[in-house]
Scaffold this motif. Structure first.
Motif: not given
Length: 484
Positions: A354-372
């Motif tokens: 999500l992006g709102d008017i002041a922030n972004i949020l990235a969800i980090i979870s079981v399927g994430d990799r360092e390269l990404a």
């Protein structure tokens, strides 16, 4: 830790057994193991279509489980430390609504923060329960709503001793947690139930060094989005409960709204994901934590961005922080979060939550990799270099305390008319307006519309936020109550 052996996955095993029996289907669904829809088989695969089946004796029945689903529920309850776990296939929305509707009847009060997901307010429209809103604290710099302070909850309890329940977010969308243990003890000492929205808290049950989970502090019910951070398919969820509530009564309440055609794709995904997390959740989420912390440190080194974390903890309205949430404040570089969100997707092929008017949020979870994550960090660095602009004239608040005039149900079912949004000041709103995600209402039915809210909505629209909730799909007009 677990009293049952968590290596089993009863629903998954029953489906494998069903496949091996080569049953000739004269039941629904009508695609008959995919034969009736070759395009869909090509798209989703034969394996998937062959287990998209209906309830039958060997596969049990979600509405009235007596065999494999019952066993899977017992394993899930054991894994989460709950007295009972219900498999939910209508999303965490259905779990939130079942929680509220199983403890609050029409005209009964529930204490809740106003920054709840729309599903909680929808539950009030359906049931006729009355919200007692506790306005969350606000972090002025970041413009985000915080948790509920214990003093505010105490005051709400003293002013509403007849309230049936207290509803708590654990965590909020941005990763902020209230003092759940103290609030639970307070509520129980006043004979109130504690209902917890843990849509974003699956990992609290399995990771280490994470905020406390609802079942561990003795809360009565919790809605857990297994699909968000636990690896199951979208729309699949668990509703957990303690033994202070009757399992039969809660199941009957769930069955008021949950489908009688529970999807075995969703059910088996919950079963398999629960097994994975019960067996290896600690390692999985330790890895998630270290990835999120790495990305946060790298983003903060860029300058101009602020990836916030545990330094926000103040012992009360920010009692704890979920460091797996990668929330980044962007206004210092002169860009709204939603603008960074759009640039990441359009120019860099990166889709964040999500992006709102002041922030972004990235969800980090079981399927994430360092390269990404490295790619995300380098993209943010480049965006700063290419797009930084003067931040003057930017709107700075994310949360406006609402002026609640009547209950959501009363407003929703009152005579209404449509007016232009820009001319709606002073009217009572009859529908929702929210930016999705996260789906937290800017306006909910029964609240007074003000110039400040109209400015906020117009600004969010101009910056590119996806606004939802209104009948008018372009959000130019809004439904208001007919004045008497």
């Amino acid at each position: 830790m677990h009293s049952l052996w968590q290596g089993k996955a009863p629903i998954y095993e029953a489906l494998q057994n069903y496949q091996s029996m080569r049953v000739v289907p004269f039941d629904v669904p009508g695609h008959k193991q995919g034969r009736g829809n070759p395009e869909l088989v090509k798209f989703l695969g034969q394996q998937c279509l062959s287990v998209d089946v209906n309830s039958m004796k060997p596969l049990d029945n979600l509405v009235h489980p007596v065999s494999v689903i019952k066993e899977a529920e017992e394993l899930a309850a054991d894994a989460f430390g709950a007295d009972h776990a219900f498999f939910m296939v209508n999303g965490t929305t259905a779990a939130v609504q079942a929680m509220i509707m199983s403890v609050c009847k029409q005209g009964e009060k529930v204490i809740m923060p106003r920054n709840v997901h729309r599903s909680a307010i929808n539950a009030l429209i359906i049931s006729g329960a009355i919200p007692v809103y506790v306005n969350p604290g606000v972090n002025k710099q970041l413009g985000i709503p915080l948790g509920m302070s214990v003093d505010d909850v105490k005051r709400a309890i003293e002013e509403n001793p007849d309230a049936k329940a207290i509803f708590v977010n654990n965590p909020t969308y941005y990763g902020i947690c209230s003092d759940l243990k103290t609030i639970t003890e307070l509520a129980h000492s006043h004979n109130m139930y504690v209902l917890v929205d843990e849509a974003h808290g699956t990992h609290f049950y399995f990771g280490s060094d994470l905020p406390v989970n609802a079942m561990a502090v003795g809360a009565d019910m919790s809605a857990v989005s297994m699909h968000k951070t636990g690896g199951s398919l979208t729309q699949s969820s668990f509703l957990l409960k303690s033994d202070r509530l009757s399992t039969g009564h809660v199941r009957q309440t769930i069955n008021l709204t949950q489908t009688t055609s529970g999807s075995y794709l969703l059910l088996s995904s919950l079963d398999i994901s629960r097994r994975n997390l019960a067996l290896d959740g600690k390692n999985i989420f330790n890895k998630v934590s270290s990835l999120a912390n790495y990305a946060r440190d790298e983003i903060n080194k860029i300058g101009g961005y602020y990836a916030f974390s545990k330094e926000l903890i103040n012992g009360d309205s920010v009692f704890d922080f979920d460091h797996t949430k990668l929330s980044v404040y962007t206004r210092e570089i002169g860009l709204a979060g939603i603008e960074v969100y759009d640039i990441l997707r359009d120019d860099y092929g990166i889709q964040i939550e999500l992006g709102d008017i002041a922030n972004i949020l990235a969800i980090i979870s079981v399927g994430d990799r360092e390269l990404a994550l490295e790619r995300l960090v380098s993209s943010l660095s480049e965006i700063k270099r290419l797009y930084t602009k003067d931040k003057s004239g930017m709107l700075d608040h994310e949360y406006i305390n609402p002026d609640v005039i009547m209950t959501p149900q009363q407003a929703f079912y009152s005579p209404q008319r449509s007016v232009e949004l820009k001319e709606s000041d002073g009217h009572i709103c009859a529908e929702f307006v929210m930016s999705y995600p996260p789906g937290i209402p800017i306006l909910a039915p029964g609240e007074r519309i003000t110039d400040e809210i109209i400015d906020y909505i117009s600004y969010a629209k101009a910056k590119g936020c996806f606004l939802t909730g209104t009948e008018d799909m372009s959000v130019k007009s809004i439904k208001v109550l007919e004045e008497k």
